[in-house]
Design an enzyme around this catalytic site. Structure first.
Site: not given
Ligand code: TRP
Length: 343
Positions: A115, A197, A200
């Site tokens: 991040k 993956k 979101k």
């Protein structure tokens, strides 16, 4: 909470969209575990502000997420469902736990490094301290079990480390939780990038399918799903990631083993197969869509559910926090410890 049942805690951040991957890998399992465990589900709205959120957009999204997790079959009579920010004990325990967590171990966390690289302009203290807030979430409720995606494994380990560290200084205070990483269907990949993956917060809106997407949107996304030029519906993760992903989705939603699906579609072309998977998704999420529409259209009911959840969560959290404060020697507000010390 029921005395002889184990405690299960999990949380989800209200960021991006809730995908069918989140549902298959996590939230559908939450719904199934409600009878066996005392379940507590937090909407981790304090975790999500470690990256900038637009206030108006964020309030709307968090409300929608809350309605969505309810729509997935959480039963508020059995489980505690609440907004993390409504229960002040989370940040209070976080502060205390901060004093038992080391800067070095936080800097070494994979997610912090990822991040930080992604948000170079905003490497704030919250980002570094994210795992300690998560430890507070879990430890406050004395959780035995924490079902999460495999990407959260390191966070569970640090939670255990902090709990053990604290217990070894002050005696048995925290329950040391176990992570639970579901294997089947745990990992649903993107429809456009089937090697990663289903995220979101994906930039490409066709890559992820929301649990509340309308049927025509779902069908369009599946028709556009990336496959390969081999024309065989066969599970092969390295050679055929797209088809394998579609098989995984269909198998997870129907309960039919993948090998059986391969047989069923042995003579089908990709278009037929992709439409079949799309139809399964449309059908499977019909109840979720309907529940969601009901919850989101009645905001005062939603507000009531949130208040009740917060009240119940806070009651449980306070028990742990009081115990922790006593253990570390903070002066007790209720127990007249000041008088006792003077004597
Ligand atoms: N960090 C988790 C995630 O991004 C969400 C979360 C916050 C969580 N608090 C939690 C998960 C406590 C389990 C337990 O997926």
């Amino acid at each position: 909470m029921v005395v002889d049942k184990k405690i299960l805690y999990s949380g989800i951040q209200p960021t991006g969209i809730m995908t069918i991957g989140n549902y298959i890998g996590a939230v559908s399992n939450w719904a199934k575990m409600q009878d066996e465990y005392n379940c507590i589900f937090g909407l981790a709205d304090l975790h999500a502000i470690t990256v900038r959120q637009d206030p108006i957009e964020y309030r709307k999204r968090a409300t929608s997420f809350f309605a969505q997790i309810l729509a997935c079959g959480l039963n508020v009579e059995k489980s505690i469902v609440y907004f993390q920010s409504h229960v002040h004990q989370h940040t209070e325990l976080q502060w205390i736990l901060n004093c038992y967590a080391y800067v070095g171990e936080m800097q070494r966390m994979t997610q912090f490094k990822d991040k930080s690289a992604k948000h170079e302009e905003n490497i704030n203290m919250g980002l570094l301290d994210y795992p300690v807030l998560m430890a507070a979430d879990i430890l406050l409720y004395r959780a035995d079990l924490v079902p999460v995606g495999i990407d959260q494994k390191q966070h569970i380990e640090i939670t255990r480390d902090i709990a053990c560290r604290f217990n070894s200084i002050y005696g048995d205070t925290f329950t040391v939780p176990d992570g639970y990483f579901p294997t089947l269907g745990a990992k649903i990949n993107g429809l456009q990038t089937p090697t990663a993956k289903m995220g979101k917060s994906d930039a490409d809106p066709d890559n992820a399918v929301s649990i509340i997407d309308e049927p025509d949107v779902i069908m369009r996304k599946f028709r556009k799903a990336v496959t390969d030029c081999d024309r065989k519906v066969k599970f092969d993760l390295s050679e055929k990631p797209g088809i394998s992903n579609l098989l995984t989705i269909m198998s997870a939603l129907t309960g039919t083993p993948i090998c059986e699906l391969e047989n069923d579609f042995a003579n089908a072309d990709y278009k037929t197969f992709k439409e079949a998977v799309g139809s399964v998704v449309v059908e499977s999420f019909k109840p979720v869509r309907e529940n969601y529409a009901r919850y989101i259209s009645d905001k005062s009911h939603l507000q009531q559910i949130a208040s009740l959840g917060a009240e119940r969560a806070s009651y449980e959290a306070e028990k742990t926090l009081t115990k922790v404060k006593r253990r570390i020697g903070l002066v007790d507000k209720a127990r007249r410890t000041i008088v006792a010390v003077e004597k």
